[in-house]
Design an enzyme around this catalytic site. Structure first.
Site, PDB file in Angstrom:
ATOM      1  CB  SER A 150       4.672  -3.501  -2.974  1.00 46.58           C
ATOM      2  OG  SER A 150       5.203  -2.173  -3.140  1.00 46.58           O
ATOM      3  CE1 TYR A 163       2.806  -1.546   1.729  1.00 51.49           C
ATOM      4  CE2 TYR A 163       4.590  -0.985   0.265  1.00 51.49           C
ATOM      5  CZ  TYR A 163       3.098  -1.456   0.588  1.00 51.49           C
ATOM      6  OH  TYR A 163       2.408  -2.108  -0.376  1.00 51.49           O
TER       7      TYR A 163
END
Length: 268
Positions: A150, A163
């Protein structure tokens, strides 16, 4: 492996893609199937719908496609999946680690169980699949490991402690394994997308619009895509085709990299 990308140059090969019953993972699985690659899918969903999906992809690939429902939080289930996939469809030559979940909360309010689940699914599961897939790749003298990271592997955002930590960890794991396999014709890379046009993001846009009393267009422009200079969501097909490229001979010297597909987010 010298055929052009628009031919089934992965015929006879076997890819395992985690988190592949929807979204980015399914897009990558479909792109690999178009190149003739047999598949092991992984993820949750309705059993009948997943069976139809396997049949669809098997027809596209002209190769076997199966599904394993391993919970990616559980190392024992992961090991069972890897063993059964290899026994049923042969050596895993292409491994795509895509499974992931998200939770947003301030660090002082972040639920411990959510932290543990996000680290397990978004990071530790990749450690387990890689360690179990590598010996056969080394023996075969060829392999591709593609980790779906990401933009948060390169940049942080508030309220996403687990995350961001997991994706930063995935970047480190990618680089480390690439160095360990650099002389063995195995490449290990991470794709780092920004916000992607998935059903999950569409739901987040709608929920945010309702919560803030603004339009969905305003949510995209002023909230989600504020840090993404192109002001466009990344397409699943873009990520999928990039993953396919990383399987080609043209990408043989690309390894140990975290490759942004974030509309310029990480350039700032």
């Amino acid at each position: 492996m010298t055929e052009p990308m628009n031919t089934p140059f992965l015929s006879g090969m076997h890819a395992l893609v985690t988190g592949s019953t929807s979204g980015i993972g399914l897009g990558i699985a479909r792109a690999l199937a178009k190149r003739g690659c047999g598949l092991t899918l992984n993820g949750f969903g309705d059993e009948a719908e997943i069976a139809e999906l396997c049949d669809e992809l098997a027809g596209i690939a002209s190769a076997p496609v199966a599904h394993h429902p391993a919970d990616m939080r559980d190392p024992v289930q992961i090991e069972t999946m890897m063993r059964e996939a290899a026994a049923g469809r042969g050596t895993i030559q292409v491994l795509v680690n895509n499974a992931g979940i998200q939770h947003v909360a301030p660090i002082g309010e972040f639920p411990v169980d959510q932290w543990n689940d996000i680290l397990a699914i978004n990071l530790s599961s990749s450690f387990h699949t890689i360690r179990l897939a590598l010996p056969a790749m080394v023996e075969a003298g060829w392999g591709r490991v593609i980790n779906v990271a990401s933009a948060h592997a390169l940049r942080a955002s508030p309220f996403k402690a687990a995350y961001v930590s997991a994706k930063h960890g995935m970047a480190g794991l990618t680089k480390t394994v690439a160095l360990e396999t650099a002389k063995q014709n195995i490449t290990v890379n991470a794709i780092a997308p920004g916000y992607v046009e998935t059903p999950l993001v569409a739901g987040q846009v709608a929920d945010t619009a309702r919560a803030r009393g603004i339009t969905e267009e305003e949510v995209l422009r002023d909230v989600m895509l504020l840090a993404q200079p192109t002001k466009k969501l990344v397409g699943i097909d873009e990520i999928a085709e990039f993953a396919v490229f990383l399987c080609t001979d043209a990408a043989a010297s690309i390894t140990g990299t975290v490759l942004p597909m974030d509309g310029g987010w990480s350039a700032k």
